[in-house]
Design a protein around this motif. Structure first.
Motif, PDB file in Angstrom:
ATOM      1  N   MET B   1       0.849  -1.204   0.000  1.00 43.89           N
ATOM      2  CA  MET B   1       0.000   0.000   0.000  1.00 43.89           C
ATOM      3  C   MET B   1       0.878   1.246   0.000  1.00 43.89           C
ATOM      4  N   THR B   2       0.554   2.212  -0.824  1.00 46.72           N
ATOM      5  CA  THR B   2       1.334   3.452  -0.806  1.00 46.72           C
ATOM      6  C   THR B   2       0.966   4.276   0.411  1.00 46.72           C
ATOM      7  N   LYS B   3       1.930   5.014   0.859  1.00 47.04           N
ATOM      8  CA  LYS B   3       1.741   5.806   2.060  1.00 47.04           C
ATOM      9  C   LYS B   3       0.757   6.943   1.786  1.00 47.04           C
ATOM     10  N   LEU B   4      -0.143   7.173   2.722  1.00 49.22           N
ATOM     11  CA  LEU B   4      -1.076   8.285   2.563  1.00 49.22           C
ATOM     12  C   LEU B   4      -0.337   9.599   2.848  1.00 49.22           C
ATOM     13  N   LYS B   5      -0.584  10.587   2.023  1.00 46.19           N
ATOM     14  CA  LYS B   5       0.177  11.828   2.145  1.00 46.19           C
ATOM     15  C   LYS B   5      -0.715  13.038   2.375  1.00 46.19           C
ATOM     16  N   THR B   6      -0.160  14.010   3.060  1.00 49.38           N
ATOM     17  CA  THR B   6      -0.854  15.295   3.192  1.00 49.38           C
ATOM     18  C   THR B   6      -0.494  16.143   1.981  1.00 49.38           C
ATOM     19  N   LEU B   7      -1.212  17.245   1.827  1.00 50.62           N
ATOM     20  CA  LEU B   7      -0.917  18.181   0.740  1.00 50.62           C
ATOM     21  C   LEU B   7       0.519  18.688   0.871  1.00 50.62           C
ATOM     22  N   TYR B   8       0.923  18.976   2.098  1.00 46.18           N
ATOM     23  CA  TYR B   8       2.291  19.457   2.335  1.00 46.18           C
ATOM     24  C   TYR B   8       3.312  18.405   1.905  1.00 46.18           C
ATOM     25  N   ASP B   9       3.084  17.138   2.307  1.00 47.87           N
ATOM     26  CA  ASP B   9       3.996  16.057   1.906  1.00 47.87           C
ATOM     27  C   ASP B   9       4.145  16.031   0.386  1.00 47.87           C
ATOM     28  N   LYS B  10       3.027  16.165  -0.314  1.00 54.79           N
ATOM     29  CA  LYS B  10       3.051  16.050  -1.775  1.00 54.79           C
ATOM     30  C   LYS B  10       3.863  17.172  -2.412  1.00 54.79           C
ATOM     31  N   ILE B  11       3.609  18.403  -1.978  1.00 49.63           N
ATOM     32  CA  ILE B  11       4.333  19.532  -2.597  1.00 49.63           C
ATOM     33  C   ILE B  11       5.818  19.421  -2.257  1.00 49.63           C
ATOM     34  N   TRP B  12       6.111  19.053  -1.022  1.00 45.82           N
ATOM     35  CA  TRP B  12       7.514  18.916  -0.604  1.00 45.82           C
ATOM     36  C   TRP B  12       8.227  17.891  -1.490  1.00 45.82           C
ATOM     37  N   ARG B 163      18.087  25.153   1.383  1.00 44.76           N
ATOM     38  CA  ARG B 163      18.353  23.981   2.230  1.00 44.76           C
ATOM     39  C   ARG B 163      17.470  24.119   3.445  1.00 44.76           C
ATOM     40  N   MET B 164      16.666  23.126   3.692  1.00 46.02           N
ATOM     41  CA  MET B 164      15.864  23.188   4.916  1.00 46.02           C
ATOM     42  C   MET B 164      15.392  21.828   5.375  1.00 46.02           C
ATOM     43  N   LYS B 165      14.975  21.790   6.621  1.00 47.53           N
ATOM     44  CA  LYS B 165      14.402  20.564   7.173  1.00 47.53           C
ATOM     45  C   LYS B 165      12.897  20.628   7.002  1.00 47.53           C
ATOM     46  N   LYS B 166      12.305  19.488   6.724  1.00 46.93           N
ATOM     47  CA  LYS B 166      10.857  19.462   6.564  1.00 46.93           C
ATOM     48  C   LYS B 166      10.171  19.736   7.904  1.00 46.93           C
ATOM     49  N   LEU B 167       9.081  20.491   7.865  1.00 46.76           N
ATOM     50  CA  LEU B 167       8.329  20.798   9.079  1.00 46.76           C
ATOM     51  C   LEU B 167       7.278  19.719   9.326  1.00 46.76           C
ATOM     52  N   LYS B 168       6.564  19.848  10.435  1.00 45.90           N
ATOM     53  CA  LYS B 168       5.517  18.878  10.749  1.00 45.90           C
ATOM     54  C   LYS B 168       4.179  19.307  10.152  1.00 45.90           C
ATOM     55  N   ASN B 169       3.267  18.353  10.103  1.00 43.86           N
ATOM     56  CA  ASN B 169       1.926  18.603   9.557  1.00 43.86           C
ATOM     57  C   ASN B 169       0.933  18.929  10.671  1.00 43.86           C
ATOM     58  N   LYS B 270      -4.302  17.513  -3.034  1.00 45.92           N
ATOM     59  CA  LYS B 270      -5.107  17.493  -1.807  1.00 45.92           C
ATOM     60  C   LYS B 270      -4.618  16.368  -0.900  1.00 45.92           C
ATOM     61  N   THR B 271      -4.889  16.523   0.362  1.00 50.97           N
ATOM     62  CA  THR B 271      -4.489  15.515   1.342  1.00 50.97           C
ATOM     63  C   THR B 271      -5.271  14.230   1.118  1.00 50.97           C
ATOM     64  N   ASP B 272      -4.541  13.110   1.087  1.00 50.47           N
ATOM     65  CA  ASP B 272      -5.217  11.819   0.906  1.00 50.47           C
ATOM     66  C   ASP B 272      -6.166  11.548   2.075  1.00 50.47           C
ATOM     67  N   GLU B 273      -7.298  11.011   1.729  1.00 52.43           N
ATOM     68  CA  GLU B 273      -8.273  10.619   2.763  1.00 52.43           C
ATOM     69  C   GLU B 273      -7.581   9.687   3.759  1.00 52.43           C
ATOM     70  N   GLY B 274      -7.640  10.008   5.043  1.00 50.65           N
ATOM     71  CA  GLY B 274      -7.053   9.130   6.048  1.00 50.65           C
ATOM     72  C   GLY B 274      -5.597   9.428   6.380  1.00 50.65           C
ATOM     73  N   ALA B 275      -4.970  10.365   5.668  1.00 55.04           N
ATOM     74  CA  ALA B 275      -3.578  10.720   5.988  1.00 55.04           C
ATOM     75  C   ALA B 275      -3.540  11.310   7.389  1.00 55.04           C
ATOM     76  N   SER B 276      -2.442  11.073   8.112  1.00 51.94           N
ATOM     77  CA  SER B 276      -2.429  11.547   9.500  1.00 51.94           C
ATOM     78  C   SER B 276      -1.615  12.830   9.659  1.00 51.94           C
ATOM     79  N   PHE B 277      -2.009  13.615  10.628  1.00 55.21           N
ATOM     80  CA  PHE B 277      -1.344  14.879  10.945  1.00 55.21           C
ATOM     81  C   PHE B 277      -0.665  14.759  12.310  1.00 55.21           C
ATOM     82  N   ASP B 278       0.415  15.507  12.494  1.00 51.72           N
ATOM     83  CA  ASP B 278       1.110  15.484  13.784  1.00 51.72           C
ATOM     84  C   ASP B 278       0.292  16.193  14.852  1.00 51.72           C
ATOM     85  N   LYS B 279      -0.572  17.096  14.410  1.00 53.48           N
ATOM     86  CA  LYS B 279      -1.359  17.881  15.366  1.00 53.48           C
ATOM     87  C   LYS B 279      -2.666  18.260  14.682  1.00 53.48           C
ATOM     88  N   GLU B 280      -3.743  18.248  15.411  1.00 49.22           N
ATOM     89  CA  GLU B 280      -5.029  18.597  14.800  1.00 49.22           C
ATOM     90  C   GLU B 280      -5.886  19.406  15.761  1.00 49.22           C
TER      91      GLU B 280
END
Ligand code: SF4
Lengths: 199, 463
Positions: B1-12, B163-169, B270-280
């Motif tokens: 199964m492919t990993k579910l991604k947020t919109l941020y994950d996808k653009i990054w 150059r940067m580190k990825k942030l959280k969702n 768009k964020t995949d249905e069911g993708a998880s966020f670090d904070k909501e």
């Protein structure tokens, strides 16, 4: 950024501890729109009197040291604010190497970003080098590859972080480092042009 | 199964050029906006190291932060010397490095975050940077957009990467619809009141839910603009039909075949249905009332129907003292001296219309000086076509030329010590609009109502 390999030059002695960034470049010169051009105000308050005339007793105003490219100084050099104007002004004046017993952290880092070599040596070594610098005839030979300072027949070795040494020897600042990925950037751009022609 | 991604994950992931040993990623930057204040040393750095701008077409320059908003500014009226020098420097730099610049006589000139989308320079799925923290604004279109410092400006100019580190969702989910008379500004102020000014620190916030779906793209810009006030370096809203419609025909937007291909790509953003966020965080829109800030931080916000809070700690005490307020005093009794309608938060055509609707045929209170500063020359032109300038001027407003103006008071538009302002901008920090000045943040309609009443007002009584 300029590569730093070997520097053969006069060294100016500044036997004073805790020279802070405000002494290096006072805050009224921060409104500038440039990094260059700050050399004339380097050590402004030490160098000029209230009328703006040169103070004869200041080392960089003495004929022998006007074109010095090295500074030998006391401990904790570059303390105070984080202003990058401090290394900018040193570099613009022509100082490419500062030798001291210790440096303030941010200033130390900022030096590498701007192609300046800050060298930490023991207090005995500073004392010897200070004396050597006070002799107006002496030239210092700084060899970064060999990590050595030579004056006449006398040689002192110094330590430096391997990665920082690599960057200085090759003239790599952050931008220079990124440009080492040039082929990856180009590949990305080609792929992007194919997939997203509208950009 | 492919990993579910947020919109941020996808653009990054779509912008990943390389990963470094030091743990940061090298990210490709599609669009770079520059202005006069944070760029002089960056260009100077390029010059000193003999570098070029890697892709001049990916950079767009505009003069906005410190320009005069006087109609005769091109003749030097209300122009300050150090500002003039920064402006002149940007002109020279753009010329020397081949970057397009919207100068003050250009109708496209305006606040950097207004003109980017207006020209279609900002597009969905792009990475957008600018030496200004409110770059988060562009996230309203599903672009990953954030502010950078001067050394990073130079880095982008030279390499077209960062150059940067990825942030959280983080996700802010707003359920339900906003009540009548409640706007995007009230919504984002209420969100900041809820999560606090550090609520989004270290995260990119995706705003989702019915309320954002309902908003116009301009309203969404107001929301993402203030994501930074909630601590997040970037805000994101997934692009939809409204977004695509907005860009159709804009100068830098794709045309013909490219348009279809672009839309096809944008629809995947768009964020995949069911993708998880670090904070909501989940908020209900149904009960939100028009908001106004009382203190010196955007989180010091309350419904206009409330009272100045009681002193509960030192920070509140200091804020109330600075603001010259009395604990327990009804907010609607607080008299104002100035009204500022403008800034990249609220200076677009819909903001002009919303404020004009309130003041139409009425007069600004005698104790008040009120100004409207459109976000761009094109916004100004459109407003004049609709006769909004007349409405404002008849009511007693000053109608100005585009720029940042009293949002940050880097030109002559500023508050005097102790003066109180109803402002549509984004920061109410001590001294932000002038030393000793007191700022109350609110929506354009609320600011218009305050102008008429001469004190903070509930806009719903004026609709
Ligand atoms: S309007 Fe204010 S917040 Fe927006 S870019 Fe200008 S100064 Fe920054």
């Amino acid at each position: 950024m300029q590569k730093f390999t070997v520097l053969k030059a006069k060294a100016a002695p500044m036997p004073r501890a805790n020279i802070d960034t405000d002494l290096i470049i006072p805050k009224q010169f921060l409104k500038t729109i440039q990094r260059s051009g700050l050399g004339k105000n380097l050590f402004n308050d030490l160098r000029y009197d209230e009328q703006g005339n040169e103070r004869d007793d200041f080392v960089l105003n003495q004929e022998a040291y006007r074109h010095a490219n090295i500074l030998v100084t006391g401990e904790n050099f570059g303390c105070g604010s984080s202003r990058e104007h401090a290394p900018w002004s040193l570099l613009d004046f022509g100082i490419q190497c500062v030798i001291a017993e210790s440096f303030a952290d941010i200033f130390y880092n900022n030096c590498f970003k701007n192609g300046i070599l800050p060298i930490k040596v023991s207090s005995e070594d500073v004392e010897q080098l200070m004396q050597a610098a006070e002799n107006k005839e002496n030239e210092f030979n700084i060899d970064l590859e060999q990590q050595s300072i030579t004056v006449g027949n006398h040689q002192i070795d110094f330590e430096i972080d391997a990665f920082r040494k690599h960057c200085l020897l090759n003239g790599l600042d952050d931008i220079g480092l990124t440009l080492q990925n040039e082929s990856a950037i180009q590949d990305f751009e080609q792929k992007r042009t194919k997939q997203k022609a509208w950009l | 199964m492919t990993k579910l991604k947020t919109l941020y994950d996808k653009i990054w992931e779509d912008h990943l050029v390389a990963q470094s040993d030091a743990g940061d990623d090298l990210i490709y930057i599609d669009r770079h906006l520059i202005h006069e204040v944070t760029t002089p040393q960056a260009f100077e750095g390029l010059r000193m190291s003999g570098r070029k701008v890697r892709n001049p077409k990916a950079t767009l320059g505009v003069i906005d932060h410190n320009v005069s908003t006087h109609k005769n500014r091109h003749q030097g009226v209300e122009v300050e010397e150090d500002s003039r020098l920064q402006v002149e420097t940007l002109r020279q730099n753009c010329d020397e490095f081949g970057v397009e610049l919207y100068d003050i006589l250009d109708v496209r000139q305006g606040i950097v975050h207004v003109i980017g989308p207006e020209q279609g320079f900002t597009l969905p799925g792009t990475t957008v940077v600018c030496g200004d923290s409110h770059t988060s604004t562009h996230g309203a279109f599903g672009a990953l957009a954030f502010g950078i410092g001067t050394s990073e400006v130079e880095h982008v100019l030279a390499t077209q990467t960062l150059r940067m580190k990825k942030l959280k969702n983080m996700r802010v989910l707003v359920e339900g619809s906003l009540p009548l008379g409640v706007t995007a500004k009230d919504l984002i102020l209420a969100i900041i009141g809820e999560i606090g000014t550090a609520g989004g620190t270290g995260h990119v916030i995706e705003f989702s839910g019915q309320a954002f779906h309902d908003l116009s793209v301009e309203g969404r810009m107001t929301v993402c603009n203030m994501a930074i006030e909630g601590g997040a370096r970037a805000g994101l809203i997934a692009p939809d039909e409204k977004t695509f419609e907005y860009f159709k025909g804009r100068p830098f937007a794709p045309k013909g075949d490219d348009w279809d291909k672009a839309v096809e790509y944008w629809e995947t953003l768009k964020t995949d249905e069911g993708a998880s966020f670090d904070k909501e965080v989940v908020i209900s829109a149904n009960n939100i009332v028009p908001q106004v800030t009382w203190g010196t931080s955007p989180e010091d916000v309350l419904p206009i129907t409330e009272q100045v809070p009681e002193v509960s700690n030192d920070a509140v005490k200091r804020a109330i003292e600075y603001m010259g307020l009395i604990p327990g005093q009804p907010l609607q009794d607080v008299k104002i001296d100035k009204v500022f309608i403008g800034s990249c938060t609220n200076s677009r055509i819909e903001d002009m219309r919303a404020a004009a609707e309130i003041v139409k045929g009425k007069k600004v209170a005698d104790n008040v000086y009120a100004m409207v500063v459109p976000g761009s020359g094109l916004v100004k032109e459109q407003a004049e076509e609709e006769g909004l300038d007349k409405i404002f001027m008849h009511a007693g407003f000053d109608w100005r030329e585009p720029g940042c103006s009293m949002c940050l008071a880097m030109n002559v538009d500023k508050l005097q010590p102790g003066e109180r302002c109803a402002s549509t901008s984004n920061r109410n920090f001590e001294g932000r609009q002038g030393r000793g000045g007191r700022t109350h943040l609110m929506s354009p309609a609320m600011a218009a109502a305050a102008a008429l009443k001469g004190s903070l007002a509930d806009v719903r009584e004026y609709q």
